[in-house]
Design a protein around this motif. Structure first.
Motif, short mmCIF file in Angstrom:
data_model
loop_
_atom_site.label_atom_id
_atom_site.label_comp_id
_atom_site.label_asym_id
_atom_site.label_seq_id
_atom_site.Cartn_x
_atom_site.Cartn_y
_atom_site.Cartn_z
N VAL A 79 0.81 -1.22 0.00
CA VAL A 79 0.00 0.00 0.00
C VAL A 79 0.85 1.27 0.00
O VAL A 79 0.32 2.37 -0.07
N GLY A 80 2.16 1.11 0.08
CA GLY A 80 3.06 2.26 0.05
C GLY A 80 4.50 1.80 0.06
O GLY A 80 4.80 0.62 0.26
N HIS A 81 5.38 2.76 -0.18
CA HIS A 81 6.81 2.44 -0.17
C HIS A 81 7.60 3.69 0.22
O HIS A 81 7.12 4.82 0.12
N VAL A 82 8.81 3.45 0.66
CA VAL A 82 9.77 4.52 0.91
C VAL A 82 11.14 3.97 0.57
O VAL A 82 11.43 2.80 0.81
N ASP A 83 11.95 4.81 -0.08
CA ASP A 83 13.30 4.38 -0.38
C ASP A 83 14.28 5.52 -0.16
O ASP A 83 13.91 6.69 -0.19
N ILE A 84 15.52 5.15 0.10
CA ILE A 84 16.62 6.10 0.15
C ILE A 84 17.68 5.60 -0.79
O ILE A 84 17.81 4.39 -1.02
N ARG A 85 18.42 6.54 -1.35
CA ARG A 85 19.47 6.17 -2.29
C ARG A 85 20.59 7.19 -2.22
O ARG A 85 20.42 8.28 -1.66
N SER A 86 21.69 6.82 -2.81
CA SER A 86 22.85 7.72 -2.80
C SER A 86 22.65 8.87 -3.78
O SER A 86 21.91 8.75 -4.76
N HIS A 87 23.30 9.96 -3.46
CA HIS A 87 23.42 11.05 -4.43
C HIS A 87 24.43 10.60 -5.49
O HIS A 87 25.27 9.73 -5.24
N ASN A 88 24.36 11.19 -6.66
CA ASN A 88 25.29 10.83 -7.72
C ASN A 88 26.64 11.53 -7.60
O ASN A 88 27.62 11.09 -8.17
#
Length: 179
Positions: A79-88
């Motif tokens: 029903v939902g999501h959250v993600d984190i990722r690196s900056h380029n």
């Protein structure tokens, strides 16, 4: 009851089905445009899938890494999501970029707030992360209201950043210090 778990390989195709539906709602049926994409191009494509797959395979502190959590209901439906990722950019290992979404059928149930509380606590407990950054289309007032409620600070707003389907959209940058 909503449960938030890190995405595992077994649920990756379920996540892509959820994300495909989510993107297809970009800018329709009273939903503000939440991705800088025209309505015709608001779909999950192979390039997006590969970015998710490749990012999830990488260890944190490796360029291009990503971590992703899904919110599921009692029926185990995403029903939902959250993600984190690196900056380029180089030398930004202490910062992460945030992405999130909630299924349109489950909005106004505080799922977005629960996802934000979860990711903020996660980042506060990770000594390598000092800042959570995000960019949001300026017209997406519900998202901006949530981010402000979670104490994100406005960094900048760029007027007329995008022209999508002959309409001008601004882009707002926000950040939260989690040290």
């Amino acid at each position: 009851m909503i449960i938030i778990n890190q995405l595992n390989k077994e649920r990756l195709n379920d996540f892509f089905d959820y994300l495909s539906t989510h993107l297809s709602e970009n800018g329709i049926n009273e939903t503000p445009l939440f991705q800088p994409l025209s309505i015709e191009k608001s779909m999950l494509n192979d390039e997006w899938k590969e970015r998710f797959k490749n990012g999830l395979k990488k260890d944190a502190n490796t360029a291009g890494w990503r971590k992703l959590w899904i919110a599921t209901n009692q029926e185990n439906q995403i029903v939902g999501h959250v993600d984190i990722r690196s900056h380029n950019e180089q030398y930004t290992e202490h910062r992460v970029l945030l992405g999130m979404g909630v299924d349109s059928n489950f909005r106004k149930l505080k799922i977005g707030q629960k996802l934000m509380e979860f990711i903020i606590n996660y980042c506060k407990n990770d000594d390598a992360i000092c800042w959570i950054d995000l960019q949001v289309l300026t017209n997406n007032e519900p998202a901006i209201k949530l981010y402000k409620k979670m104490n994100f600070q406005l960094q900048s707003s760029m007027e007329d950043m995008f022209r999508i389907d002959k309409t001008s959209y601004g882009y707002t940058a926000m950040t939260l210090n989690v040290e």
